[in-house]
Write an enzyme that holds these catalytic residues in place. Structure first.
Site, short mmCIF file in Angstrom:
data_model
loop_
_atom_site.label_atom_id
_atom_site.label_comp_id
_atom_site.label_asym_id
_atom_site.label_seq_id
_atom_site.Cartn_x
_atom_site.Cartn_y
_atom_site.Cartn_z
N ARG A 278 41.28 26.23 40.51
CA ARG A 278 39.98 25.98 41.14
C ARG A 278 39.57 24.52 41.02
O ARG A 278 38.94 23.96 41.92
CB ARG A 278 38.91 26.85 40.50
N LYS B 215 41.27 52.41 45.50
CA LYS B 215 40.21 53.32 45.97
C LYS B 215 39.75 53.09 47.40
O LYS B 215 39.62 51.96 47.84
CB LYS B 215 39.00 53.17 45.06
N GLY C 136 42.09 39.66 44.61
CA GLY C 136 42.77 39.37 43.36
C GLY C 136 44.17 39.93 43.25
O GLY C 136 45.12 39.21 42.95
N GLY D 245 35.14 38.38 45.84
CA GLY D 245 33.97 39.11 46.34
C GLY D 245 33.42 38.53 47.63
O GLY D 245 33.04 39.28 48.54
P1 AMP Z 1 42.00 47.50 43.98
O1 AMP Z 1 41.39 46.81 42.80
O2 AMP Z 1 41.21 48.65 44.47
O3 AMP Z 1 42.42 46.53 45.07
O4 AMP Z 1 43.33 48.16 43.45
C1 AMP Z 1 44.39 47.42 42.92
C2 AMP Z 1 45.15 48.32 42.00
O5 AMP Z 1 45.58 49.46 42.72
C3 AMP Z 1 46.39 47.69 41.42
O6 AMP Z 1 46.18 47.43 40.06
C4 AMP Z 1 47.46 48.76 41.62
O7 AMP Z 1 48.20 49.04 40.46
C5 AMP Z 1 46.65 49.99 42.00
N1 AMP Z 1 47.43 50.93 42.80
C6 AMP Z 1 48.17 50.68 43.89
N2 AMP Z 1 48.79 51.80 44.30
C7 AMP Z 1 48.44 52.79 43.47
C8 AMP Z 1 48.78 54.18 43.36
N3 AMP Z 1 49.60 54.74 44.24
N4 AMP Z 1 48.23 54.88 42.36
C9 AMP Z 1 47.41 54.30 41.48
N5 AMP Z 1 47.04 53.00 41.52
C10 AMP Z 1 47.57 52.25 42.49
#
Ligand code: AMP
Length: 396
Positions: A35, A198, A354, A377
């Site tokens: 940064r 999610k 991230g 964000g």
């Molecule tokens: P997010 O913060 O929602 O962008 O999610 C990122 C995280 O999703 C990463 O740390 C991944 O390890 C996790 N992730 C990706 N695919 C899967 C999966 N099939 N089951 C559980 N976690 C997952």
């Protein structure tokens, strides 16, 4: 709108909102200075063109209290090294010391002010506090994209005290230019890949993207909520039951906008959420009850690659598997490779968020995409279609 490249900074004091919120270890050493390095071109543009620079930033979350742990003094030596000049430091961002040091600042010099968030007024967007900062300078530059979604004193409110002499720095300019290429002036076909754990955190982005893209690829943990909504067996895979009923609405919106949604067709399953999990392969909708989908399978890699390499614009946010575990990293790596290939063939690709940035770095692909957004964000809110207050304040 004033442009940093064309502005005459001669004898102007320029207050620059930078993002020096860098990670420090227990010895207060900077563990990632990207940064700071990114801010150098903006600072140099000012001081090499007759102006002096007053830098303002936050560091960590001191919550309105003076806390030496979060002092910006820790970064002074490294910033001096990066700029090649000895920079000055004021132990308070407003008040007598800051005023005196700003008044005495000469053309070509740089003054860094102490952490803005030692004052509650910063995050509250307090007018008086904003004015005190504004009074230190003749020109305001916002170059902190990462906080552009916050209506804080230094990112937004301060701008009104510079009715004419306000502008974006180089980081902001390139973030906005790149985001426009995926949100406004889009080359088609346009494919967005949304992954991660999610649906709930990304549903607004998905809804907004459905009004813009031609193809939407859904991967990662969130894909199982879609698969289950479509009647598939997902075993122990991650699922958000509360969102299952939203999925048909997403398909309706996609149909209305002529968007093709691609889900994984096969799945690499683990017997547990662990780097040493036993791995088996199944079709995406036939995952055994005692298994969980942790990465996409080879057929999916081929399918996604085909869609991606036929696209002219690509947006990627979120991994398609648990790439942190070696056994479940292939899908995300292959996806990154496909985006790199498409980019080489002339597509514009933007990667942000991230985890996708971490994945790109891990697979040494960061320099093979068109743009890596550092926004976090701010980028996500922009993709949700929201107006960012820090950006609006410069345009007003
Ligand atoms: P997010 O913060 O929602 O962008 O999610 C990122 C995280 O999703 C990463 O740390 C991944 O390890 C996790 N992730 C990706 N695919 C899967 C999966 N099939 N089951 C559980 N976690 C997952």
């Amino acid at each position: 709108m004033k442009k940093i490249k064309e502005f005459d900074f001669s004898n102007k004091k320029v207050i620059i909102r930078v993002d020096f919120n860098v990670p420090l270890n227990e010895n207060f050493e900077i563990t990632d200075d990207s940064r700071m390095r990114a801010a150098v071109p903006t600072i140099k543009q000012v001081i090499e063109n007759g102006g002096s620079a007053i830098l303002i930033s936050h560091l960590g979350r001191p919550k309105g209290q003076v806390n030496p742990k979060y002092s910006l003094k820790h970064i002074v030596p490294h910033l001096s090294d990066l700029l090649g000049i000895s920079i000055k430091f004021s132990t308070d961002c407003i008040g007598e010391e800051a005023t005196k040091m700003s008044n005495e600042l000469k053309a070509g010099e740089v003054l860094l002010l102490e952490n803005l968030r030692f004052y509650n007024e910063e995050e509250k967007g307090d007018e008086d506090f904003s004015k005190k900062l504004a009074d230190l300078a003749d020109v305001y530059i916002n170059d902190a994209f990462g906080t552009a979604h916050r209506a804080h004193a230094s990112t937004t409110i301060i701008a009104k005290f510079f009715p004419v002499n306000k502008m974006f720095g180089y980081i902001m300019d390139s973030e906005l230019e790149s985001l426009n290429k995926v949100m406004k002036d889009v080359q088609r076909p346009y494919t967005a890949i949304i992954g991660g754990s999610k649906v709930s955190t990304k549903i607004t982005i998905i809804e907004n993207l459905l009004t813009k893209v031609d193809n939407l690829i859904i991967g990662g943990g969130m894909s199982f909520t879609f698969v289950k909504a479509n009647g598939g067996n997902i075993g122990n895979s991650l699922v958000e039951e509360d969102f299952i009923e939203q999925i048909p609405k997403i398909y309706e919106l996609a149909k209305k906008n002529n968007v093709k949604i691609y889900l994984p067709v096969d799945s690499l399953n683990g017997d547990k959420f662990d780097k040493d999990a036993q791995v088996t392969l199944s079709e995406i909708d036939k995952i055994p009850d005692d298994r969980m989908g942790l990465d996409v399978g080879p057929k999916t890699n081929t399918l996604f690659e085909e869609v991606i390499t036929n696209s002219k614009t690509i947006l990627w946010n979120g991994p398609v598997g648990v790439f942190e575990f070696e056994k479940f990293a292939t899908g995300t790596k292959e996806l990154g490779n496909a985006i790199a290939k498409a980019t080489k063939n002339g597509a514009f690709s933007l990667v942000g968020g991230g985890d996708s940035v971490a994945a790109l770095t891990k697979f040494n692909l960061a320099d093979q995409v068109s743009y890596v957004s550092t926004g976090g964000g701010a980028m996500l809110e922009y993709m949700e279609g929201k107006e960012l207050p820090g950006i609006k304040a410069i345009f007003e």
